[in-house]
Design a protein around this motif. Structure first.
Motif, mmCIF file in Angstrom:
data_model
loop_
_atom_site.group_PDB
_atom_site.id
_atom_site.type_symbol
_atom_site.label_atom_id
_atom_site.label_comp_id
_atom_site.label_asym_id
_atom_site.label_seq_id
_atom_site.Cartn_x
_atom_site.Cartn_y
_atom_site.Cartn_z
ATOM 1 N N SER A 1 0.830 -1.202 0.000
ATOM 2 C CA SER A 1 0.000 0.000 0.000
ATOM 3 C C SER A 1 0.870 1.261 0.000
ATOM 4 O O SER A 1 0.594 2.227 -0.718
ATOM 5 C CB SER A 1 -0.923 -0.007 1.225
ATOM 6 N N LYS A 2 1.965 1.242 0.800
ATOM 7 C CA LYS A 2 2.869 2.390 0.848
ATOM 8 C C LYS A 2 3.563 2.599 -0.484
ATOM 9 O O LYS A 2 3.755 3.739 -0.948
ATOM 10 C CB LYS A 2 3.895 2.165 1.962
ATOM 11 N N LEU A 3 3.979 1.480 -1.160
ATOM 12 C CA LEU A 3 4.630 1.582 -2.469
ATOM 13 C C LEU A 3 3.698 2.171 -3.509
ATOM 14 O O LEU A 3 4.097 3.005 -4.326
ATOM 15 C CB LEU A 3 5.102 0.186 -2.905
ATOM 16 N N ARG A 4 2.407 1.743 -3.450
ATOM 17 C CA ARG A 4 1.438 2.292 -4.413
ATOM 18 C C ARG A 4 1.261 3.798 -4.205
ATOM 19 O O ARG A 4 1.136 4.558 -5.154
ATOM 20 C CB ARG A 4 0.100 1.564 -4.271
ATOM 21 N N ARG A 5 1.239 4.232 -2.945
ATOM 22 C CA ARG A 5 1.087 5.671 -2.676
ATOM 23 C C ARG A 5 2.281 6.459 -3.195
ATOM 24 O O ARG A 5 2.139 7.547 -3.759
ATOM 25 C CB ARG A 5 0.911 5.894 -1.169
ATOM 26 N N ARG A 6 3.488 5.905 -3.020
ATOM 27 C CA ARG A 6 4.688 6.596 -3.506
ATOM 28 C C ARG A 6 4.707 6.687 -5.021
ATOM 29 O O ARG A 6 5.052 7.719 -5.596
ATOM 30 C CB ARG A 6 5.941 5.876 -3.007
ATOM 31 N N LEU A 7 4.340 5.581 -5.683
ATOM 32 C CA LEU A 7 4.298 5.602 -7.149
ATOM 33 C C LEU A 7 3.268 6.600 -7.652
ATOM 34 O O LEU A 7 3.494 7.327 -8.623
ATOM 35 C CB LEU A 7 3.995 4.204 -7.679
ATOM 36 N N SER A 8 2.126 6.641 -6.971
ATOM 37 C CA SER A 8 1.084 7.588 -7.376
ATOM 38 C C SER A 8 1.554 9.028 -7.207
ATOM 39 O O SER A 8 1.322 9.885 -8.066
ATOM 40 C CB SER A 8 -0.176 7.338 -6.544
ATOM 41 N N ALA A 9 2.262 9.308 -6.098
ATOM 42 C CA ALA A 9 2.774 10.665 -5.872
ATOM 43 C C ALA A 9 3.826 11.046 -6.907
ATOM 44 O O ALA A 9 3.866 12.174 -7.396
ATOM 45 C CB ALA A 9 3.355 10.761 -4.460
ATOM 46 N N ALA A 10 4.691 10.066 -7.258
ATOM 47 C CA ALA A 10 5.723 10.340 -8.262
ATOM 48 C C ALA A 10 5.105 10.644 -9.617
ATOM 49 O O ALA A 10 5.548 11.560 -10.335
ATOM 50 C CB ALA A 10 6.675 9.144 -8.359
#
Length: 288
Positions: A23-32
């Motif tokens: 879930s944290k990785l998906r949030r980071r990718l979305s922010a990038a």
């Protein structure tokens, strides 16, 4: 066993930490992705509203006259002044910022192209036409800017107007005596300087030659910009010099002795005049 009951053991097999990491990785990718999209949008808008920035480092587009001047420059000047007029050490200075006025003066008076390095470039028969000099000047002007000469017609008109006005002509004579006579002589005949250098005679200079020299300060001559001498002042000085040169052709006072000034004139008077008087006195005394 119901389907709900069959899922519960499988859910127990997946640790809670792994789910949180995904879930944290998906949030980071979305922010990038959102950041990249925002930067792309801002960059596109900046390029659209500031088009000059994108072309700042591109090679400037030369006019047709400057393009021809560049061809002449690469044939006649590049050896000493280098690519893009940046100069070559121990050969020739940079021409960036000297303007078309300096180029036209040096080329039209035959001082450039320089045949060899010496104490001072001398005036000689020009190797290029006035149009070629103007084209090279246009190329140097578009490369780095600098002083420019007025058009030949407007300068000639200003000088002619000054020549017809006694007050302006007298003002030009005063300015010449204050700023120019110490080197070029009171009669425009020129004079010697230190280290094998000299102030050239002005008796063969054109209006544009003198204006260009005052505007650019070639070799040992100081620069007389518009803050020191206004365009009207320059025209008045040129009118005075041309009027002096015109009147000097008749030499109403007799032999001009090269117009080098009072020292050679006094020497001639002493060697010829006094000697003649002494011999005349001796001759009269011998007869008596």
């Amino acid at each position: 066993m119901t389907s709900e009951q069959s899922k519960r053991p499988l859910a127990r097999l997946v640790p809670g930490g792994a789910r949180a990491a995904r879930s944290k990785l998906r949030r980071r990718l979305s922010a990038a992705v959102r950041l990249v999209a925002a930067l792309t949008l801002v960059g596109g808008l900046y390029s659209a509203y500031a088009p000059g920035v994108g072309r700042a480092e591109e090679t400037p587009v030369l006019s047709a006259q400057a393009q021809h001047g560049k061809e002449l420059y690469e044939y006649s000047c590049i050896t000493c002044h280098g690519t893009n007029a940046q100069g070559v050490q121990d050969r020739g200075p940079s021409l960036i910022g000297v303007g078309s006025a300096a180029v036209e003066f040096q080329v039209n008076t035959g001082r450039m192209p320089l045949a060899r390095q010496e104490a001072q470039a001398q005036r000689k028969q020009p190797q290029l036409s006035e149009q070629d000099a103007a084209d090279i000047g246009a190329y140097i002007q578009e490369l780095g800017g600098g002083p420019q000469l007025p058009s030949a017609s407007s300068l000639d008109a200003d000088v002619k107007k000054a020549q017809t006005d006694p007050k302006t002509l007298a003002h030009g004579g005063e300015l010449y005596r204050v700023n120019c006579s110490s080197c070029h002589g009171f009669s425009t005949g020129g004079g010697a300087l230190s280290s094998g250098k000299f102030a050239p005679t002005l008796q063969h200079s054109t209006n544009r030659d003198m204006y260009g020299a005052m505007l650019t300060g070639p070799q040992n001559m100081p620069v007389f910009g518009n803050n020191q001498l206004s365009p009207d002042d320059k025209a008045a000085i040129i009118a005075y010099v041309q009027n002096l040169n015109k009147n000097s052709q008749s030499d109403p006072g007799g032999w001009n002795i090269g117009r080098y000034g009072p020292v050679p004139e006094g020497l001639v008077i002493f060697l010829i005049g006094i000697a003649a008087l002494v011999f005349a006195t001796l001759w009269i005394a011998g007869k008596s």
